[in-house]
Design an enzyme around this catalytic site. Structure first.
Site, PDB file in Angstrom:
ATOM      1  N   ILE A  17     -28.699   4.577 -37.174  1.00  0.00           N
ATOM      2  CA  ILE A  17     -29.567   3.745 -36.311  1.00  0.00           C
ATOM      3  C   ILE A  17     -30.865   3.409 -37.033  1.00  0.00           C
ATOM      4  CG2 ILE A  17     -30.694   3.541 -34.068  1.00  0.00           C
ATOM      5  CD1 ILE A  17     -28.987   5.839 -33.055  1.00  0.00           C
ATOM      6  N   GLY A  18     -31.427   4.387 -37.707  1.00  0.00           N
ATOM      7  CA  GLY A  18     -32.713   4.115 -38.353  1.00  0.00           C
ATOM      8  C   GLY A  18     -33.065   5.197 -39.352  1.00  0.00           C
ATOM      9  N   GLY A  20     -36.448   7.116 -41.159  1.00  0.00           N
ATOM     10  CA  GLY A  20     -37.899   7.295 -41.144  1.00  0.00           C
ATOM     11  C   GLY A  20     -38.306   8.109 -42.352  1.00  0.00           C
ATOM     12  N   MET A  22     -39.176  11.121 -42.379  1.00  0.00           N
ATOM     13  CA  MET A  22     -38.737  12.519 -42.268  1.00  0.00           C
ATOM     14  C   MET A  22     -37.217  12.673 -42.241  1.00  0.00           C
ATOM     15  SD  MET A  22     -41.707  13.901 -41.797  1.00  0.00           S
ATOM     16  CE  MET A  22     -43.321  13.373 -41.266  1.00  0.00           C
ATOM     17  N   VAL A  25     -31.759   8.776 -38.274  1.00  0.00           N
ATOM     18  CA  VAL A  25     -31.234   8.880 -36.907  1.00  0.00           C
ATOM     19  C   VAL A  25     -29.857   8.222 -36.896  1.00  0.00           C
ATOM     20  CG1 VAL A  25     -31.609   8.363 -34.472  1.00  0.00           C
ATOM     21  CG2 VAL A  25     -33.577   8.723 -35.972  1.00  0.00           C
ATOM     22  N   LYS A  40     -30.692  13.326 -34.988  1.00  0.00           N
ATOM     23  CA  LYS A  40     -31.815  13.107 -35.898  1.00  0.00           C
ATOM     24  C   LYS A  40     -31.818  14.230 -36.918  1.00  0.00           C
ATOM     25  CE  LYS A  40     -36.586  11.898 -35.809  1.00  0.00           C
ATOM     26  NZ  LYS A  40     -37.485  11.168 -34.984  1.00  0.00           N
ATOM     27  N   ASP A 138     -47.790  13.828 -30.409  1.00  0.00           N
ATOM     28  CA  ASP A 138     -47.558  12.715 -31.332  1.00  0.00           C
ATOM     29  C   ASP A 138     -47.070  11.487 -30.560  1.00  0.00           C
ATOM     30  OD1 ASP A 138     -47.627  11.525 -33.790  1.00  0.00           O
ATOM     31  OD2 ASP A 138     -45.688  12.293 -34.455  1.00  0.00           O
TER      32      ASP A 138
HETATM   33  O1  3AM Z   1     -37.156   1.222 -34.260  1.00  0.00           O
HETATM   34  P1  3AM Z   1     -35.712   1.029 -33.910  1.00  0.00           P
HETATM   35  O2  3AM Z   1     -35.539   0.714 -32.463  1.00  0.00           O
HETATM   36  O3  3AM Z   1     -34.956   0.131 -34.794  1.00  0.00           O
HETATM   37  O4  3AM Z   1     -35.128   3.386 -31.646  1.00  0.00           O
HETATM   38  C1  3AM Z   1     -35.278   4.338 -32.680  1.00  0.00           C
HETATM   39  C2  3AM Z   1     -35.569   3.703 -34.024  1.00  0.00           C
HETATM   40  O5  3AM Z   1     -34.970   2.463 -34.120  1.00  0.00           O
HETATM   41  C3  3AM Z   1     -33.985   5.049 -32.924  1.00  0.00           C
HETATM   42  O6  3AM Z   1     -34.026   5.475 -34.254  1.00  0.00           O
HETATM   43  C4  3AM Z   1     -34.834   4.598 -35.003  1.00  0.00           C
HETATM   44  C5  3AM Z   1     -35.762   5.449 -35.877  1.00  0.00           C
HETATM   45  O7  3AM Z   1     -36.555   6.283 -35.078  1.00  0.00           O
HETATM   46  N1  3AM Z   1     -33.824   6.227 -32.062  1.00  0.00           N
HETATM   47  C6  3AM Z   1     -34.568   7.380 -32.120  1.00  0.00           C
HETATM   48  N2  3AM Z   1     -34.149   8.218 -31.164  1.00  0.00           N
HETATM   49  C7  3AM Z   1     -33.138   7.604 -30.514  1.00  0.00           C
HETATM   50  C8  3AM Z   1     -32.300   7.970 -29.397  1.00  0.00           C
HETATM   51  N3  3AM Z   1     -32.439   9.169 -28.790  1.00  0.00           N
HETATM   52  C9  3AM Z   1     -32.928   6.332 -31.086  1.00  0.00           C
HETATM   53  N4  3AM Z   1     -31.986   5.474 -30.642  1.00  0.00           N
HETATM   54  C10 3AM Z   1     -31.244   5.892 -29.592  1.00  0.00           C
HETATM   55  N5  3AM Z   1     -31.389   7.095 -28.982  1.00  0.00           N
END
Ligand code: 3AM
Length: 522
Positions: A17-18, A20, A22, A25, A40, A138
């Site tokens: 999904i993404g 960061g 650290m 995800v 994560k 945070d």
């Molecule tokens: O910034 P975007 O939306 O592209 O939305 C969060 C972010 O994507 C997603 O992971 C990316 C990096 O933080 N994310 C974090 N926690 C999440 C969760 N519990 C998640 N997406 C879905 N469910």
């Protein structure tokens, strides 16, 4: 773990999904119960020693367990934590949507009604967590997820975001993103839930204004503004209701006691602000014949939207204050217009009477308690030339020194706790800091990879010094390609009694070896 592993623990990875600073995800599936979840991972191994890593993992699990008891629609539920190939991970509720930071990047700012909807929900989630003794520490747009379709706002990373950041701070790697930190957090003081409310105030401001309230070119100057500076004024924009500007002003109080006591009080204030804005719109409809569309925040006329601190102060209350400027009705052209004129006159008389009664009461009460009435107090504060808002001054003046303990307190007031934030991209060396020739800090440094992927060093230290004017000298000796360089900067700085100044120090090698002491955020 960087490549999309097929499995983490018992969970099957579906997609990334993404990414960061650290970790990563993933969207994953729990084959046992057929549930989709988000995983994560936290990759710190390259940055920490074995011992630090072991301690970090223990704290990560402890915080995740604590946050695991939180079950609230506005908090991402934690299902599981574990370690896979030495990498800690957390399995949590999957939220179909985007982060608030992504929304803001795409849209710049959000309509007031949507921003309020988000802040209201985050405040509900925070109230619940704080009641369970857990502070987020945070709160920022990256950690607020917005569910598509429903608009549900969900707080992510409860407890854990702070562990990852503070671990790196401790090792001198990263100071964390200061933009959303409360003054007490910047100064490393004890925190309670009201620190999260300050951070939420910064997020709220950003959503409405499209920019952050505390400016600064460097981390240290942002920190300085958070601790000492006033927030940048909200844009004069008819779409930002003044009642909301007042809510933000209160959230951004330097002193936690000046903010809302908890998330529930914030929710009530937002509801009041909403009804005030509706009432103001209704009044202008009755008097100015403006026809607002129902169900939206109704911006008053541009002249009526200038946030006025004096209006807040004169009302004697730091809470929401309507600053609507009532414009006289146009001359009645027909019978309907005549009725409106009468209604307006009645409202005006009522308003004037209420203000007069409030003022007389204020004077009588102030005379009884020996305090100045609010308006007079505000005038005295203006004369004193203080840079802080009158509202904060009013909050502070309530905590005037009691006669007993006077000695101890004035002793304390003479001292200042000075925070030094040192940052450099130089590879290796030593910072020495002297106050009036006396050495206060001796800080060796070694560059490591920072959150932006580049090498550097950032660390904060605090020391005590008497208030007053001092000569502050920073000397940096560093090794650069086996060559030794040295640079220094000297500044005369005045520390006000009882304050906690923040000094930023930067060292660089190009165009020549240079150290800069930056104490005014400029
Ligand atoms: O910034 P975007 O939306 O592209 O939305 C969060 C972010 O994507 C997603 O992971 C990316 C990096 O933080 N994310 C974090 N926690 C999440 C969760 N519990 C998640 N997406 C879905 N469910």
């Amino acid at each position: 773990m960087e490549n999309t592993a097929e499995k983490i623990g018992r969970y099957t990875i579906l997609e990334t999904i993404g990414r960061g600073a650290m970790g990563v995800v993933y969207k994953a599936r729990d084959p046992l119960i057929g549930r989709t979840l988000a995983i994560k991972t936290v990759t710190l191994s390259g940055l920490l020693s074995e011992e630090q890593l072991a301690e970090f993992k223990a704290r990560f699990f402890r915080e995740a367990q604590a946050a695991g008891v939180l079950h609230h629609p506005n908090i991402v539920t934690i299902h599981d934590v574990g370690v896979e190939n030495d990498v800690p991970f957390m399995a949590m509720e999957f939220v179909e949507g985007t982060s608030l930071s992504k929304r803001l990047k795409e849209e710049g700012r959000l309509p007031a009604e949507e921003a309020v909807h988000i802040v209201r929900q985050v405040a509900e989630g925070l109230a619940y967590a704080h009641e369970h003794g857990i502070i987020h520490r945070d709160i920022k747009p990256d950690n607020i997820l917005i569910e598509s379709g429903t608009g549900r706002a969900v707080i992510a990373d409860f407890g854990v975001a702070h562990v990852t950041t503070s671990e790196l701070t401790r090792t001198g790697e990263i100071l964390g993103t200061p933009f959303f930190m409360s003054p007490e957090q910047v100064l490393g003081e004890t925190l309670d839930g009201r620190s999260d409310l300050f951070s939420l105030g910064v997020v709220f401001y950003l959503m409405l204004a499209g920019r952050r309230p505390f400016k600064g070119e460097t981390i240290s100057s942002v920190c300085y503004h958070i601790v000492h500076g006033e927030a940048e004024p909200m844009p004069l924009d008819a779409s930002i209701p003044p009642a909301l500007a007042s809510v933000i002003e209160r959230l951004l109080c330097k002193e936690p006691s000046g903010r809302y006591a908890d998330g529930h009080s914030l929710v009530r204030a937002l509801d009041d602000a909403f009804s005030q804005t509706r009432a103001a719109a209704a009044l202008s409809e009755a008097t100015l014949d403006l026809a607002p569309a129902p169900g939206r925040f109704q911006p008053p006329t541009p002249a009526a939207t200038i946030p006025s601190v004096s209006a807040v102060t004169q009302a004697g209350s730091p809470t929401v204050a309507s600053q609507t400027v009532v414009t006289p009705p146009p001359a009645p052209a027909e019978e309907e217009g005549g009725k409106r004129g009468l209604l307006f006159a009645a409202l005006l008389i009522l308003g004037v009477t209420a203000v007069a009664v409030a003022f007389i009461l204020g004077v009588v009460l102030a005379a009884g308690s020996g305090k100045k009435p609010p308006i007079q107090a505000a005038a005295t504060q203006k004369e004193s030339g203080s840079k802080e808002t009158q509202q904060q001054e009013a909050g502070k003046s309530e905590k005037k020194v009691e006669p007993r303990n006077e000695g101890a307190r004035s002793e304390q007031a003479k001292k200042c706790s000075v925070t030094v934030i040192f940052e450099t991209r130089l590879p290796e060396g030593r910072l020495s800091l002297f106050v009036d020739g006396q050495q206060k800090l001796d800080l060796p440094f070694m560059s490591r990879r920072m959150v932006d992927g580049r090498l550097g060093f950032r660390e904060s230290r605090t020391f005590e010094t008497p208030a007053g004017k001092h000569q502050v000298k920073a000397v940096v000796r560093a090794l650069l390609r086996r060559r030794s360089i040295e640079a220094q900067d000297v500044k005369e700085l005045r520390f006000a009694p009882g304050q906690s100044p923040v000094i930023g120090i930067q060292a660089r090698a190009f165009p020549d070896a240079q150290v800069t002491i930056n104490a005014d955020g400029g």
